[in-house]
Design an enzyme around this catalytic site. Structure first.
Site, PDB file in Angstrom:
ATOM      1  N   ARG A  80     -11.631  19.167   3.286  1.00  0.00           N
ATOM      2  CA  ARG A  80     -11.415  17.791   2.813  1.00  0.00           C
ATOM      3  C   ARG A  80     -11.410  17.253   1.685  1.00  0.00           C
ATOM      4  O   ARG A  80     -11.226  16.539   1.735  1.00  0.00           O
ATOM      5  CB  ARG A  80     -12.047  17.144   3.836  1.00  0.00           C
ATOM      6  N   TYR A  96       4.482  -5.543   4.573  1.00  0.00           N
ATOM      7  CA  TYR A  96       4.423  -4.921   5.354  1.00  0.00           C
ATOM      8  C   TYR A  96       3.188  -5.373   6.231  1.00  0.00           C
ATOM      9  O   TYR A  96       2.389  -5.506   6.154  1.00  0.00           O
ATOM     10  CB  TYR A  96       4.010  -3.793   5.013  1.00  0.00           C
ATOM     11  N   ASP A 118       2.705  -1.986  -3.560  1.00  0.00           N
ATOM     12  CA  ASP A 118       3.276  -0.680  -2.825  1.00  0.00           C
ATOM     13  C   ASP A 118       5.017  -0.631  -3.088  1.00  0.00           C
ATOM     14  O   ASP A 118       5.797  -1.944  -3.191  1.00  0.00           O
ATOM     15  CB  ASP A 118       3.192  -1.846  -1.145  1.00  0.00           C
TER      16      ASP A 118
END
Ligand SMILES: *Cc1c(COP(=O)(O)O)cnc(C)c1O
Length: 375
Positions: free
Chosen positions: A47, A99, A171
């Site tokens: 992780r 989005y 983005d």
């Protein structure tokens, strides 16, 4: 090095253990500790970090011209980490056309966490100025936008946002670093759904945040990544890295095909409007021509006759697939309003098209037969 070379070599090295030219996939969740208790080889627990993820992050940082990158399990997880790094009471300016998942995260989740959010049309400098406040910490830009292909002048937003001390995040999913380099235009962070063009083959869900510089705030994002654990699997990281090698060539072909399809649609009597920044009459054409190296592989069009006519055209395509998502090798068509659901701002007669890498004449022939009955 130039982008084509970085796309193939950044983050890659011949495997020192075996000489493998292509990287092995490291599935191990844990890594051996040295006798003295240290971790000289750099990895502790999957992780926290894994060689496949590290290679992908290095490659993505190089492609965007950033100092560092953090890979996530989805584009939305990457987006969420940026909002999670803010404080209650911080103000965020976000675009009206974006989005719908990004808008949903802000509206449904982060306002409940105490973020203040103003949605504005960032293609309009006056609306941008009016939206900024002394406590604005973040301005979110998405250009070209989803689904209307609105073009925002990145430099202008950066100037206005930095003047009030706010960071700018772009983005860059639809443009990719092949067509647009937001960090070079002054943005502080770039976010991608690697699910789309970066992987490019429709078989990975992933995301990334790339930073212009590694500061304390970026370290907070890194802590959210490793402590929250919304990280990509080693195989997903490996697949995105493989996809990146051909990114510049794929994106140029997507762009060339989209331009041909847009010209065909614009001349068709059953089509009311075409939204593609490469068209000379698109409202964002001049800005796009200035800040992008090409206009991309996405377009949207409105069918004469409303919702039913648009749905009928989508129902008749044979080569193009009716499906959400974008940026893969196969062309996808989508009635966007019905996927976004109640409250959508998307016109009911709008179809969004992700133009794939099939021969453009075959795509045009498919659209021609699908539109025929709509005339
Ligand atoms: C798909 C997409 C996202 C979200 O990515 P996921 O991997 O689906 O979470 C974010 N921004 C844009 C512009 C997208 O197209």
């Amino acid at each position: 090095m130039r982008l084509e070379t970085l796309a193939i070599h950044a983050g890659r090295a011949v495997d020192p253990a075996t000489g493998a030219v292509r990287p092995p996939i490291h599935l191990s969740t844990t890594f051996e500790r040295d006798p003295d208790g240290g971790y000289a080889r750099g990895y502790v627990y999957a992780r926290y970090g894994n060689p496949n993820r590290a290679a992908l992050e290095e490659a993505l940082a190089a492609l965007e011209g950033g100092a560092a990158a953090l890979a996530f399990a989805s584009g939305s997880a990457a987006t969420m980490s940026v909002f999670q790094a803010l404080e209650p009471g911080d103000h965020v300016v976000a675009p009206l056309d974006a989005y719908h998942g990004t808008v949903g995260l802000l509206r449904e989740h982060f306002t409940r966490w105490g973020l203040e959010v103003t949605f504005a049309d960032l293609t309009d400098p006056e609306q941008l100025e009016a939206a900024l406040r002394p406590n604005t910490r973040l301005v979110w830009v998405e250009t070209p936008s989803n689904p209307l292909l609105r073009i925002t002048d990145i430099r202008r937003v950066v100037e206005a946002a930095h003047a009030v001390g706010a960071r700018v995040v772009c983005d860059n999913t639809w443009a990719t670093p092949v067509l647009q380099r937001p960090l070079a235009l002054g943005c502080d962070l770039v976010v991608h759904a690697t699910t789309k063009y970066l992987n490019g083959h429709g078989d990975v869900t992933g995301g990334v945040v790339v930073a212009r510089e590694v500061d304390a705030w970026f370290e907070r994002l890194r802590a959210i990544q490793v402590q929250g654990g919304a990280v990509p699997s080693p195989f997903d990281a490996w697949l995105v890295l493989r996809g990146l090698a051909t990114l510049p060539y794929r994106v140029r072909a997507h762009t060339e095909h989209a331009a041909r399809v847009a010209a065909f649609l614009q001349a068709h009597p059953a089509v009311e409007a075409v939204h593609y920044p490469g068209l000379a009459d698109h409202p964002g054409h001049a800005v796009a021509a200035r800040q992008m190296e090409g206009f991309g592989g996405m377009l949207a069009f409105q069918v004469r006759g409303g919702r039913e006519a648009a749905l009928a055209v989508a129902a008749r395509v044979r080569l193009i697939t009716r499906a959400t998502s974008l940026g893969g090798v196969e062309s996808l068509i989508e009635h966007r309003a019905s996927i976004e659901g109640p409250g959508t701002r998307t016109p009911e007669n709008l179809l969004r098209l992700s133009v794939g890498l099939e021969h453009p004449e075959d795509l045009i022939a498919d659209l021609e037969q699908a539109l025929e009955a709509a005339v």
